[in-house]
Design a protein around this motif. Sequence first.
Motif, short mmCIF file in Angstrom:
data_model
loop_
_atom_site.label_atom_id
_atom_site.label_comp_id
_atom_site.label_asym_id
_atom_site.label_seq_id
_atom_site.Cartn_x
_atom_site.Cartn_y
_atom_site.Cartn_z
N UNK A 178 0.83 -1.20 0.00
CA UNK A 178 0.00 0.00 0.00
C UNK A 178 0.86 1.25 0.00
N UNK A 179 2.00 1.18 0.70
CA UNK A 179 2.90 2.34 0.75
C UNK A 179 3.36 2.71 -0.66
N UNK A 180 3.72 1.68 -1.43
CA UNK A 180 4.20 1.93 -2.79
C UNK A 180 3.09 2.52 -3.65
N UNK A 181 1.86 2.00 -3.49
CA UNK A 181 0.73 2.51 -4.29
C UNK A 181 0.46 3.97 -3.95
N UNK A 182 0.42 4.30 -2.65
CA UNK A 182 0.18 5.69 -2.24
C UNK A 182 1.32 6.58 -2.74
#
Lengths: 491, 85
Positions: A363-367
């Motif tokens: 999720x960190x990478x997506x955000x």
Amino acid sequence: MTLAVVAVYLLTLVVIGAASARLAQRTSEDFFIAARSLGPVLLLTSLLGAHMTAFSLLGASAESYQRGIGVFALMASSSALVAPLVFLYLGTRVWALARRHGFLTQVEYFRERWGSEALAHLLFAALLVLLVPYLLLGVKGGGLTLAEVSDGALPEWLASLITAGVVLGYVALGGMRGTAWVNAFQTVLFVALGAVLFGVIVGDLGGLPAVFARLAVDRPALLVRGDLIRPLELLSYAAIPLSVAMFPHMFLTWLTAKSGAAFRLSVVAYPLCVAAIWLPSVLLGVMAAVDLPGLSGPATSSVLMRMLRAHAPGVLGSVLAGGVFAAVMASIDSQVLALSTMFTRDVVGRWRLRRGRPFAERSQVVVGRLFVAIVLVAAWGLSLVADRSLFRIGVWAFTGFAGLLPLLLAALFWRRSTAAGGIASIVTTLGTWAWFLSRGWKDPGYTVGGTGLMPVVVVLAASTLAMVVGSLASPAPPRDRVERFLSARRA
Amino acid sequence: MHSEPAERTPEGARGRRLVAALLAALFVLHQDVWFWRDSRLVFGLPVGLTYHVAFCVAVTLVLVLAVRWGWPREVPTGGGREGLD
């Protein structure tokens, strides 16, 4: 033909970004700081790519067109001295602390160092505000270059949008690993093609002696500093490269080093690399003053590309234009990546942590990718309305970052420094920077009181004073926190 | 780190002082008021430009010494052979 060459080049960047994504480990540490894996050569090219921007090429040639050879002393040789010292004495220490404590961002470091969420949020806001003009410089410079390359077929707004889109493509795909490889490709391409570009143009003009003979007759003032640059200006410009200490993208790049020793090559080779990039830019700007006279204001920002079009037509010109475009774009990527790293971890990540729902790695990478897109769109929007010269935009951005230097110095070396001092320093930097910006934005030659003193000196002095007074006026920091971050210094 | 870090020997202390002195000298030499209005060509370039290109080369030479003698004590070099060692 020119556009076809540039299109192939842009596609190559996205392919490199995508290819490096296949090597990535899909963790936030890999996306944001390439899993701390860069060796000496990639570290050097990443630092150069992040630091040498549209400012160093388009801005430098434009400023030299108006103020002569003295521009090299103002920015290039001062950066050649100051930037590597910052890498050696501050960058390596930050890298060592990051390795020990595992932090990924500038904001994270200062929050942990002084234990203050308020300082962390304020610092993020300040970095965002100060990075806007710097990002603007890249997007606008990229657009300007591409529009010139296309001979007007692409309007500047569309060219800037394409620039932002390509950066979004390879940063979102490859993260820091992709950015590092693209920067290496871009830096090598530019350094190789820059020499050819310079040789072709000078050859077409009849050689250096012929050009200087013309300059001596038509524009002799450009061959000396004379009255175009004042001694106090040269002295105070030396404070501007201190900004590299607080650029979020340089900070992030330091963390990518796989060892302390990886810094050695960057420290030693940096002055020569800076000179190799700035010397042709300054000389071409000065030559353009007699070859393409009559330009003024923001129009001078395209002087390098106009020289290229005038003296290197055809396929060679197209390839050389690709080289210039490479260098102009190389800094935007690391800037947006640095901002997105901080937004993901220090704003959204902390907020979710407080709500008891910590971020998953994926999720960190997506955000992070989403934020890269938002920032680039915002920078593109601003590039449509800002009409200042690239050199001036750059100097204002650097002034603000240099003003934040006391924060890093206090965090690394001053045991008695506190969060209150840090907050006072940030607020003072933003306040004095905004005040000088409001006075200097309309006046390209603005100096403090017309003395030649650059505002950066006043901003830096006020920020330092605020750091000292704010720290001494607040309770001493907990001993264990200080020991955690400074004990290694006594080892 | 290596078995006997250079910066902790007497030779290292002398080296650090030398590096500090050379860096201070470079900051002074950067302010070349002596070539302010001189437009002579030296090595094919205006002397004010040639001087600052030479200055960059001088900075590199001093930085070779700085990396050798002035390396921050608390920063491990990783023990590898990366860089210029």
